[in-house]
Design a protein around this motif. Structure first.
Motif, PDB file in Angstrom:
ATOM      1  N   ALA A   1      -4.764   5.686   5.962  1.00 33.30           N
ATOM      2  CA  ALA A   1      -5.312   5.725   4.609  1.00 33.30           C
ATOM      3  C   ALA A   1      -5.829   4.376   4.118  1.00 33.30           C
ATOM      4  CB  ALA A   1      -4.268   6.267   3.631  1.00 33.30           C
ATOM      5  N   ALA A   2      -5.169   3.279   4.465  1.00 32.05           N
ATOM      6  CA  ALA A   2      -5.650   1.967   3.998  1.00 32.05           C
ATOM      7  C   ALA A   2      -7.064   1.705   4.515  1.00 32.05           C
ATOM      8  CB  ALA A   2      -4.698   0.859   4.443  1.00 32.05           C
TER       9      ALA A   2
ATOM     10  N   THR B   1      -9.259   4.248   5.745  1.00 33.30           N
ATOM     11  CA  THR B   1     -10.193   5.299   5.324  1.00 33.30           C
ATOM     12  C   THR B   1     -10.480   5.261   3.833  1.00 33.30           C
ATOM     13  OG1 THR B   1      -8.410   6.944   5.079  1.00 33.30           O
ATOM     14  CG2 THR B   1      -9.523   6.818   7.229  1.00 33.30           C
ATOM     15  N   GLN B   2      -9.598   4.607   3.031  1.00 35.82           N
ATOM     16  CA  GLN B   2      -9.835   4.471   1.591  1.00 35.82           C
ATOM     17  C   GLN B   2     -10.446   3.110   1.248  1.00 35.82           C
ATOM     18  OE1 GLN B   2      -6.228   5.469  -0.543  1.00 35.82           O
ATOM     19  NE2 GLN B   2      -5.980   7.362   0.598  1.00 35.82           N
ATOM     20  N   ASN B   3     -10.892   2.390   2.282  1.00 40.14           N
ATOM     21  CA  ASN B   3     -11.566   1.100   2.115  1.00 40.14           C
ATOM     22  C   ASN B   3     -10.712   0.031   1.440  1.00 40.14           C
ATOM     23  OD1 ASN B   3     -14.009   1.922   3.368  1.00 40.14           O
ATOM     24  ND2 ASN B   3     -14.529   3.025   1.488  1.00 40.14           N
ATOM     25  N   ALA B   4      -9.389   0.109   1.600  1.00 40.64           N
ATOM     26  CA  ALA B   4      -8.516  -0.937   1.061  1.00 40.64           C
ATOM     27  C   ALA B   4      -8.466  -2.144   1.996  1.00 40.64           C
ATOM     28  CB  ALA B   4      -7.104  -0.398   0.846  1.00 40.64           C
TER      29      ALA B   4
ATOM     30  N   ALA C   1     -13.158  10.714   8.144  1.00 40.45           N
ATOM     31  CA  ALA C   1     -13.475   9.908   6.963  1.00 40.45           C
ATOM     32  C   ALA C   1     -14.677   8.987   7.164  1.00 40.45           C
ATOM     33  CB  ALA C   1     -12.260   9.082   6.558  1.00 40.45           C
TER      34      ALA C   1
ATOM     35  N   GLN D   1      -7.284  -2.107  10.431  1.00 35.51           N
ATOM     36  CA  GLN D   1      -5.889  -1.726  10.290  1.00 35.51           C
ATOM     37  C   GLN D   1      -5.291  -1.470  11.666  1.00 35.51           C
ATOM     38  OE1 GLN D   1      -5.289   1.860   7.985  1.00 35.51           O
ATOM     39  NE2 GLN D   1      -3.087   1.833   8.257  1.00 35.51           N
TER      40      GLN D   1
ATOM     41  N   ASP E   1      -0.263   5.515   9.076  1.00 31.88           N
ATOM     42  CA  ASP E   1      -1.210   6.365   8.368  1.00 31.88           C
ATOM     43  C   ASP E   1      -2.505   5.581   8.176  1.00 31.88           C
ATOM     44  OD1 ASP E   1      -2.629   7.398   5.946  1.00 31.88           O
ATOM     45  OD2 ASP E   1      -0.972   8.818   5.946  1.00 31.88           O
TER      46      ASP E   1
ATOM     47  N   PHE F   1       0.855  -1.187   0.000  1.00 26.55           N
ATOM     48  CA  PHE F   1       0.000   0.000   0.000  1.00 26.55           C
ATOM     49  C   PHE F   1       0.894   1.241   0.000  1.00 26.55           C
ATOM     50  CE2 PHE F   1      -3.110   3.056   1.697  1.00 26.55           C
ATOM     51  CZ  PHE F   1      -4.149   2.812   0.810  1.00 26.55           C
ATOM     52  N   THR F   2       0.364   2.362  -0.428  1.00 25.92           N
ATOM     53  CA  THR F   2       1.176   3.573  -0.592  1.00 25.92           C
ATOM     54  C   THR F   2       1.703   4.139   0.716  1.00 25.92           C
ATOM     55  OG1 THR F   2      -0.843   4.894  -0.587  1.00 25.92           O
ATOM     56  CG2 THR F   2       0.039   4.224  -2.729  1.00 25.92           C
ATOM     57  N   THR F   3       1.047   3.854   1.842  1.00 23.07           N
ATOM     58  CA  THR F   3       1.534   4.324   3.143  1.00 23.07           C
ATOM     59  C   THR F   3       1.618   3.138   4.085  1.00 23.07           C
ATOM     60  OG1 THR F   3      -0.684   4.859   3.944  1.00 23.07           O
ATOM     61  CG2 THR F   3       0.553   6.630   2.873  1.00 23.07           C
TER      62      THR F   3
END
Length: 192
Positions: free
Chosen positions: A25-26, A28-31, A48, A35, A23, A17-19
């Motif tokens: 983001a994984a 909050t971006q539903n990946a 989010a 987490q 972070d 993942f990008t971060t």
């Protein structure tokens, strides 16, 4: 480590993942559906996801084990060989014992953090409701601290060993024993 390797092998972990874990983001971006992260990221998660999230401790990995919550980041050291030891001790006492307003500000203004003093945590408004309150309660019940000797040099040795174990690049027992031996050397340097 065996549990982490199993999660890697069955592709339960999100890799590349990008971060990283620090972070949100994984999530909050539903990946990912859940987490590992820190309380500091809770304001971003709340922004989010609203109130549609919760917190839980790391589960016990073996029968009879206990859940765990990693608690850290609150340690201040005074160099016993420094030129101003007494002044440093007085400053630490002033900052972490007397200045409860600064502790409250830090715990609520820069993400969320659990103050080292339970009396301060009890008065930090943003930690007294919802998932933040639950995180504080879980930390009190299952919290485990790393000692102040657990620094970047020590941590990176175990992180590197874990990465090799998870990706099948060595025997877990041997890699962990080697990391522990090198970590002890780093700790010994701090105590010299």
């Amino acid at each position: 480590m065996a549990g982490l390797k199993r999660l890697h092998d069955d592709r339960s972990l999100l890799l590349g993942f990008t971060t990283d874990w620090w972070d949100p983001a994984a999530l909050t971006q539903n990946a990912v559906p859940m987490q590992w992260g820190g309380l500091w990221s809770m304001p971003a998660i709340k922004t989010a996801l609203g109130d549609d999230f919760g917190v839980l401790p790391w589960p016990a990995f073996k029968p009879g084990g206990k859940p765990a919550v990693r608690v850290g980041g609150w340690s201040t050291c005074v160099n016993a060989k420094g030129k101003n030891v007494e002044a440093a001790k007085k400053f630490v006492q002033w900052l972490w014992i007397q200045q409860t307003d600064l502790q409250t500000d830090w715990s609520q203004s820069y993400g969320l953090h659990i103050p080292p003093r339970t009396s301060v945590a009890a008065t930090a408004d943003k930690l007294t409701q919802g998932p933040a309150k639950e995180a504080v309660e879980l930390a009190a019940k299952y919290g485990r601290n790393n000692p102040s000797t657990w620094n970047t040099a020590v941590s990176s040795l175990f992180t590197a060993a874990a990465a090799k174990i998870v990706s099948g690049k060595g025997d877990a027992e041997r890699l962990l024993a080697d990391a522990a031996k090198k970590a002890q050397g780093e700790i010994d340097k701090q105590r010299a």
